[in-house]
Design a protein around this motif. Sequence first.
Motif, PDB file in Angstrom:
ATOM      1  N   GLU A 150      39.585  54.652  31.893  1.00 32.67           N
ATOM      2  CA  GLU A 150      40.208  53.452  32.440  1.00 32.67           C
ATOM      3  C   GLU A 150      40.576  53.642  33.913  1.00 32.67           C
ATOM      4  O   GLU A 150      40.401  52.725  34.723  1.00 32.67           O
ATOM      5  CB  GLU A 150      41.449  53.110  31.622  1.00 32.67           C
ATOM      6  N   ARG A 151      41.044  54.829  34.264  1.00 36.01           N
ATOM      7  CA  ARG A 151      41.370  55.085  35.677  1.00 36.01           C
ATOM      8  C   ARG A 151      40.107  55.090  36.525  1.00 36.01           C
ATOM      9  O   ARG A 151      40.134  54.675  37.697  1.00 36.01           O
ATOM     10  CB  ARG A 151      42.131  56.399  35.797  1.00 36.01           C
ATOM     11  N   ARG A 152      38.999  55.559  35.948  1.00 33.47           N
ATOM     12  CA  ARG A 152      37.737  55.514  36.690  1.00 33.47           C
ATOM     13  C   ARG A 152      37.318  54.072  36.942  1.00 33.47           C
ATOM     14  O   ARG A 152      36.844  53.723  38.021  1.00 33.47           O
ATOM     15  CB  ARG A 152      36.649  56.262  35.912  1.00 33.47           C
ATOM     16  N   ARG A 153      37.500  53.224  35.962  1.00 32.88           N
ATOM     17  CA  ARG A 153      37.160  51.817  36.133  1.00 32.88           C
ATOM     18  C   ARG A 153      38.096  51.144  37.132  1.00 32.88           C
ATOM     19  O   ARG A 153      37.667  50.282  37.917  1.00 32.88           O
ATOM     20  CB  ARG A 153      37.193  51.109  34.781  1.00 32.88           C
ATOM     21  N   ALA A 154      39.379  51.536  37.147  1.00 31.77           N
ATOM     22  CA  ALA A 154      40.305  50.998  38.146  1.00 31.77           C
ATOM     23  C   ALA A 154      39.895  51.429  39.550  1.00 31.77           C
ATOM     24  O   ALA A 154      39.986  50.644  40.503  1.00 31.77           O
ATOM     25  CB  ALA A 154      41.733  51.454  37.835  1.00 31.77           C
ATOM     26  N   ALA A 155      39.431  52.679  39.689  1.00 31.53           N
ATOM     27  CA  ALA A 155      38.957  53.152  40.992  1.00 31.53           C
ATOM     28  C   ALA A 155      37.731  52.361  41.441  1.00 31.53           C
ATOM     29  O   ALA A 155      37.581  52.029  42.624  1.00 31.53           O
ATOM     30  CB  ALA A 155      38.638  54.640  40.929  1.00 31.53           C
ATOM     31  N   LEU A 156      36.843  52.051  40.497  1.00 32.17           N
ATOM     32  CA  LEU A 156      35.682  51.220  40.822  1.00 32.17           C
ATOM     33  C   LEU A 156      36.126  49.824  41.230  1.00 32.17           C
ATOM     34  O   LEU A 156      35.570  49.229  42.168  1.00 32.17           O
ATOM     35  CB  LEU A 156      34.729  51.165  39.630  1.00 32.17           C
ATOM     36  N   ALA A 157      37.145  49.293  40.564  1.00 35.30           N
ATOM     37  CA  ALA A 157      37.657  47.969  40.924  1.00 35.30           C
ATOM     38  C   ALA A 157      38.182  47.960  42.354  1.00 35.30           C
ATOM     39  O   ALA A 157      38.002  46.977  43.089  1.00 35.30           O
ATOM     40  CB  ALA A 157      38.750  47.545  39.945  1.00 35.30           C
ATOM     41  N   ALA A 158      38.835  49.044  42.788  1.00 36.56           N
ATOM     42  CA  ALA A 158      39.328  49.119  44.164  1.00 36.56           C
ATOM     43  C   ALA A 158      38.176  49.071  45.162  1.00 36.56           C
ATOM     44  O   ALA A 158      38.285  48.444  46.223  1.00 36.56           O
ATOM     45  CB  ALA A 158      40.146  50.393  44.355  1.00 36.56           C
ATOM     46  N   VAL A 159      37.063  49.723  44.830  1.00 39.07           N
ATOM     47  CA  VAL A 159      35.880  49.684  45.693  1.00 39.07           C
ATOM     48  C   VAL A 159      35.306  48.269  45.748  1.00 39.07           C
ATOM     49  O   VAL A 159      34.935  47.763  46.815  1.00 39.07           O
ATOM     50  CB  VAL A 159      34.827  50.694  45.210  1.00 39.07           C
ATOM     51  N   LEU A 160      35.238  47.607  44.593  1.00 32.97           N
ATOM     52  CA  LEU A 160      34.737  46.235  44.564  1.00 32.97           C
ATOM     53  C   LEU A 160      35.651  45.316  45.379  1.00 32.97           C
ATOM     54  O   LEU A 160      35.177  44.435  46.101  1.00 32.97           O
ATOM     55  CB  LEU A 160      34.637  45.743  43.123  1.00 32.97           C
ATOM     56  N   ALA A 161      36.963  45.534  45.267  1.00 36.04           N
ATOM     57  CA  ALA A 161      37.913  44.705  46.015  1.00 36.04           C
ATOM     58  C   ALA A 161      37.797  44.927  47.517  1.00 36.04           C
ATOM     59  O   ALA A 161      38.077  44.022  48.309  1.00 36.04           O
ATOM     60  CB  ALA A 161      39.340  45.003  45.549  1.00 36.04           C
ATOM     61  N   GLN A 162      37.366  46.105  47.914  1.00 34.85           N
ATOM     62  CA  GLN A 162      37.195  46.396  49.344  1.00 34.85           C
ATOM     63  C   GLN A 162      36.095  45.523  49.946  1.00 34.85           C
ATOM     64  O   GLN A 162      36.099  45.241  51.138  1.00 34.85           O
ATOM     65  CB  GLN A 162      36.884  47.880  49.528  1.00 34.85           C
ATOM     66  N   ASP A 163      35.118  45.140  49.121  1.00 34.39           N
ATOM     67  CA  ASP A 163      34.064  44.187  49.503  1.00 34.39           C
ATOM     68  C   ASP A 163      33.284  44.632  50.736  1.00 34.39           C
ATOM     69  O   ASP A 163      33.154  43.877  51.714  1.00 34.39           O
ATOM     70  CB  ASP A 163      34.663  42.799  49.734  1.00 34.39           C
ATOM     71  N   GLU A 171      29.004  59.721  41.221  1.00 39.92           N
ATOM     72  CA  GLU A 171      29.113  59.734  39.761  1.00 39.92           C
ATOM     73  C   GLU A 171      30.046  58.627  39.260  1.00 39.92           C
ATOM     74  O   GLU A 171      31.066  58.889  38.611  1.00 39.92           O
ATOM     75  CB  GLU A 171      29.580  61.096  39.256  1.00 39.92           C
ATOM     76  N   PRO A 172      29.721  57.376  39.544  1.00 41.00           N
ATOM     77  CA  PRO A 172      30.597  56.277  39.121  1.00 41.00           C
ATOM     78  C   PRO A 172      30.710  56.147  37.611  1.00 41.00           C
ATOM     79  O   PRO A 172      31.661  55.524  37.115  1.00 41.00           O
ATOM     80  CB  PRO A 172      29.928  55.039  39.736  1.00 41.00           C
ATOM     81  N   THR A 173      29.765  56.719  36.854  1.00 40.43           N
ATOM     82  CA  THR A 173      29.808  56.631  35.398  1.00 40.43           C
ATOM     83  C   THR A 173      30.564  57.794  34.768  1.00 40.43           C
ATOM     84  O   THR A 173      30.648  57.873  33.534  1.00 40.43           O
ATOM     85  CB  THR A 173      28.382  56.587  34.822  1.00 40.43           C
ATOM     86  N   ASN A 174      31.118  58.683  35.590  1.00 40.22           N
ATOM     87  CA  ASN A 174      31.860  59.823  35.076  1.00 40.22           C
ATOM     88  C   ASN A 174      33.030  59.362  34.203  1.00 40.22           C
ATOM     89  O   ASN A 174      33.793  58.491  34.592  1.00 40.22           O
ATOM     90  CB  ASN A 174      32.379  60.664  36.247  1.00 40.22           C
ATOM     91  N   GLN A 175      33.155  59.939  33.011  1.00 41.36           N
ATOM     92  CA  GLN A 175      34.224  59.657  32.046  1.00 41.36           C
ATOM     93  C   GLN A 175      34.087  58.309  31.359  1.00 41.36           C
ATOM     94  O   GLN A 175      34.966  57.925  30.581  1.00 41.36           O
ATOM     95  CB  GLN A 175      35.612  59.763  32.685  1.00 41.36           C
ATOM     96  N   LEU A 176      33.026  57.575  31.625  1.00 41.41           N
ATOM     97  CA  LEU A 176      32.853  56.271  30.992  1.00 41.41           C
ATOM     98  C   LEU A 176      32.019  56.398  29.726  1.00 41.41           C
ATOM     99  O   LEU A 176      31.052  57.166  29.675  1.00 41.41           O
ATOM    100  CB  LEU A 176      32.172  55.294  31.948  1.00 41.41           C
ATOM    101  N   ASP A 177      32.377  55.614  28.715  1.00 39.75           N
ATOM    102  CA  ASP A 177      31.560  55.584  27.509  1.00 39.75           C
ATOM    103  C   ASP A 177      30.295  54.764  27.776  1.00 39.75           C
ATOM    104  O   ASP A 177      30.186  54.103  28.817  1.00 39.75           O
ATOM    105  CB  ASP A 177      32.358  55.073  26.309  1.00 39.75           C
TER     106      ASP A 177
END
Length: 260
Positions: A150-163, A171-177
């Motif tokens: 979930e924290r990895r997905r939140a970090a990805l959300a911050a990148v998306l918000a940066q636009d 390794e954006p898929t690290n720790q993701l199911d």
Amino acid sequence: MRADRRRSLLECRNVDIGIESRTLVRGLNLQVPAGSMLVVLGPNGCGKSLSLHTFAGLRAAHAGELLISDRPLSAWTRRSLARELALLPQNVEDPFPANVLETVLLGRHPHIGHWQWESAADIAIATQALAAVGLCGYENRDIFTLSGGERRRAALAAVLAQDPRVFLLDEPTNQLDPNHQLEALQLLRARADAGGAVVVTLHDPNLAVRFADHALLIGRSGDWRWGSAAEILTSGNLSELYDTRFDDLHVAGRRVFFQA
């Protein structure tokens, strides 16, 4: 986001990448056009993360020239570069107590003036980014209460918000199911299709061949191959890259690699 898809948003010209006196990647030449995704693969320690940090300007190249949106990397101020380029490191630390929305709003800071607070528009962008990664309703959760994925997905959300226009993701898929791995790469593929340039490091060649337009294979001795994913991602190249035998077959119209 509309862009000239022939325009290179990230370009390397004879770039040497290394740390201290050690050069890990020699004479790198590549272009990442608007509207495309580049996947970087290679064995541990070959310089994948270091390459992304060099592309982001966090480390100086040992030689050669890096361009972002047709401008030399050295010509960008840090603030203007942060509006153009975002980096998701392999490991993201959350050193201060904050809720999830506040953490994602960090991605909006390059767009906010000095001594100004986040606007309603900034909050809406961050909220939309959380929804995109499946964290709708998590806004007020303490970031430390989230699982690793979930924290990895939140970090990805911050990148998306940066636009930004240029996305660098280690390794954006690290720790993701598995389902969230696909969702994350689909989100990044959509950003590329909207005119961005996306560079991701991965370990799974099957995800690479499924989502990437181009591939960069970095070997153990400073050698590299770059080109279209269809031409570069072959069982022969992967076998040489990882020093283990790969074969491939076609399943449901898709090429699948496996270790033989």
